[in-house]
Design a protein around this motif. Structure first.
Motif, short mmCIF file in Angstrom:
data_model
loop_
_atom_site.label_atom_id
_atom_site.label_comp_id
_atom_site.label_asym_id
_atom_site.label_seq_id
_atom_site.Cartn_x
_atom_site.Cartn_y
_atom_site.Cartn_z
N ARG A 251 0.83 -1.20 0.00
CA ARG A 251 0.00 0.00 0.00
C ARG A 251 0.87 1.26 0.00
NH1 ARG A 251 -4.33 2.21 -1.98
NH2 ARG A 251 -5.00 4.03 -0.79
N LYS A 252 1.94 1.23 0.77
CA LYS A 252 2.85 2.39 0.84
C LYS A 252 3.50 2.64 -0.51
CE LYS A 252 6.60 4.25 3.70
NZ LYS A 252 7.51 3.97 4.85
N LEU A 253 3.89 1.57 -1.21
CA LEU A 253 4.49 1.73 -2.54
C LEU A 253 3.48 2.31 -3.52
CD1 LEU A 253 6.79 1.31 -4.58
CD2 LEU A 253 5.88 -1.01 -4.96
N TRP A 254 2.24 1.85 -3.43
CA TRP A 254 1.19 2.37 -4.33
C TRP A 254 1.04 3.88 -4.14
CZ3 TRP A 254 -2.21 -0.47 -7.63
CH2 TRP A 254 -3.23 0.30 -8.22
N GLU A 255 0.96 4.32 -2.90
CA GLU A 255 0.78 5.75 -2.63
C GLU A 255 1.99 6.55 -3.07
OE1 GLU A 255 0.01 5.61 1.53
OE2 GLU A 255 -2.12 5.06 1.29
N ALA A 256 3.19 6.01 -2.85
CA ALA A 256 4.41 6.71 -3.28
C ALA A 256 4.46 6.78 -4.81
CB ALA A 256 5.63 5.98 -2.75
N SER A 257 4.04 5.72 -5.47
CA SER A 257 4.05 5.69 -6.94
C SER A 257 3.05 6.70 -7.52
CB SER A 257 3.72 4.29 -7.44
OG SER A 257 4.66 3.35 -6.96
N GLU A 258 1.91 6.82 -6.87
CA GLU A 258 0.93 7.82 -7.31
C GLU A 258 1.52 9.22 -7.29
OE1 GLU A 258 -3.57 6.34 -6.27
OE2 GLU A 258 -2.36 7.07 -4.61
N ARG A 259 2.26 9.51 -6.23
CA ARG A 259 2.88 10.84 -6.12
C ARG A 259 3.96 11.03 -7.18
NH1 ARG A 259 2.52 9.42 -0.61
NH2 ARG A 259 4.73 8.84 -0.56
N LEU A 260 4.76 10.01 -7.41
CA LEU A 260 5.88 10.13 -8.35
C LEU A 260 5.41 10.34 -9.79
CD1 LEU A 260 8.25 7.36 -6.93
CD2 LEU A 260 8.70 9.82 -6.95
N VAL A 261 4.31 9.71 -10.16
CA VAL A 261 3.82 9.84 -11.55
C VAL A 261 2.71 10.88 -11.67
CG1 VAL A 261 4.47 7.46 -12.06
CG2 VAL A 261 2.12 7.96 -11.37
N HIS A 262 2.43 11.58 -10.57
CA HIS A 262 1.41 12.63 -10.55
C HIS A 262 0.06 12.09 -10.98
CE1 HIS A 262 4.69 15.41 -9.90
NE2 HIS A 262 5.27 15.00 -11.01
N LEU A 263 -0.34 10.98 -10.35
CA LEU A 263 -1.62 10.36 -10.64
C LEU A 263 -2.63 10.79 -9.59
CD1 LEU A 263 -2.94 8.26 -12.58
CD2 LEU A 263 -2.47 6.55 -10.83
N ALA A 264 -3.66 11.51 -10.03
CA ALA A 264 -4.65 12.02 -9.09
C ALA A 264 -5.45 10.87 -8.52
CB ALA A 264 -5.59 13.00 -9.80
#
Length: 308
Positions: free
Chosen positions: A295-308
């Protein structure tokens, strides 16, 4: 006596190498008529063999590739070998977030279905960077496919039951993620291992988030395959690597079998989020089953690729 020892030793070596290269072949004949399959990196290696196998079963196969010339050549081969004209090529550079977004926009306008998404394209551990300043290995192997899958997720849900298959590697077990430096790019092999571990966490969290929505996800280790990944390295390294691959690695056709299995077999449906190799589920190390890290990786990945 010396000749006898030589013959026995040669026989033992031959049988050992043959045993190490053994692989199960998926013989299912399930048809995929009316289904659409998208394969990243479908112009070579496991991706191309997967494309042939699924096109033979009647699927509409789209290969997404960075090199247009290689893609056109592969397209002709896939059509010839599969005896199917329902194979297309689209341009996609997973090392460029803008390219991924443009690809998804074009795909969603052009294609009304997406039944199977196979995130096959990958980079070995190389000391290079993407256009968005991510380490090439982590940026392509994980972040590129993360963004691609999320942007295409609405179409996957509309086409349910549908599947996402992420290619990973058993080398995941040699590293853990460091959230203080996800963009780690110091030792190429370690970078590769982390990207493959990220593929596993991504698969698990995707399976959790789509549970009950008709989308299932699977992480596949295809085995160690005689693919073209050595093209990123020096001539001497390529020669040595090709020798090792000839001795110990399996063919691309054999490596594609577990991908095909997870793409079409009904046996895997209840096992969403699972890790597969050799056409069957396989155990993972305890740290690779941590839902909190996933879950933490998913949230970090969302931020890195600017996925709303």
């Amino acid at each position: 006596m010396y000749l006898l020892y030589t013959i026995i030793s040669a026989l033992v070596c031959f049988l050992t190498l043959k045993w190490m290269k053994r692989r199960r072949y998926y013989m299912g004949v399930k048809r995929l008529d009316g289904k659409t399959v998208l394969i990243t990196g479908g112009n070579s290696g496991i991706g191309k063999e997967t494309a042939v196998a699924l096109a033979q079963r009647g699927a509409r196969v789209i290969i997404a590739c960075r090199d247009e010339e290689k893609a056109r050549k592969a397209l002709r081969e896939i059509k010839t070998r599969s005896h199917s004209m329902n194979v297309l090529q689209m341009d996609l550079d997973l090392a460029n977030m803008r390219s991924i977004r443009e690809f998804c926009k074009a795909f969603l306008q052009q294609e009304k279905r997406l039944d199977v998404l196979i995130n096959n394209a990958g980079m070995p551990g190389v000391l290079d960077w993407t256009d968005d300043n991510f380490s090439m290995c982590f940026g392509v192997n994980h972040l590129g496919h993360f963004l691609l899958t999320n942007l295409l997720l609405p179409r996957l849900k509309e086409s349910a039951p549908s599947r996402v298959i992420n290619l990973t590697c058993s080398s995941y077990k040699y590293q853990k993620l460091n959230f203080q430096d996800l963009n780690y790019n110091l030792f190429p092999f370690f970078t590769y291992c982390r990207s493959k571990l990220a593929n596993i966490y991504f698969t698990q969290e995707l399976a959790r988030m789509t549970e009950g929505r008709g989308v299932t996800a699977y992480a596949v280790h295809p085995g160690f395959v005689q693919s073209s990944w050595t093209g990123h390295f020096s001539v001497l390294y390529r020669i040595l690597a090709q020798l090792v691959m000839w001795m110990f690695f399996v063919s691309c056709e054999a490596g594609a079998q577990t991908v095909v299995y997870c793409a079409i077999s009904d046996e895997v449906i209840p096992l969403s989020g699972g890790y597969f190799t050799d056409c069957r589920p396989a155990p993972l190390r305890a740290f690779a089953r941590d839902s909190g890290v996933a879950r933490k990786l998913w949230e970090a990945s969302e931020r890195l690729v600017h996925l709303a």
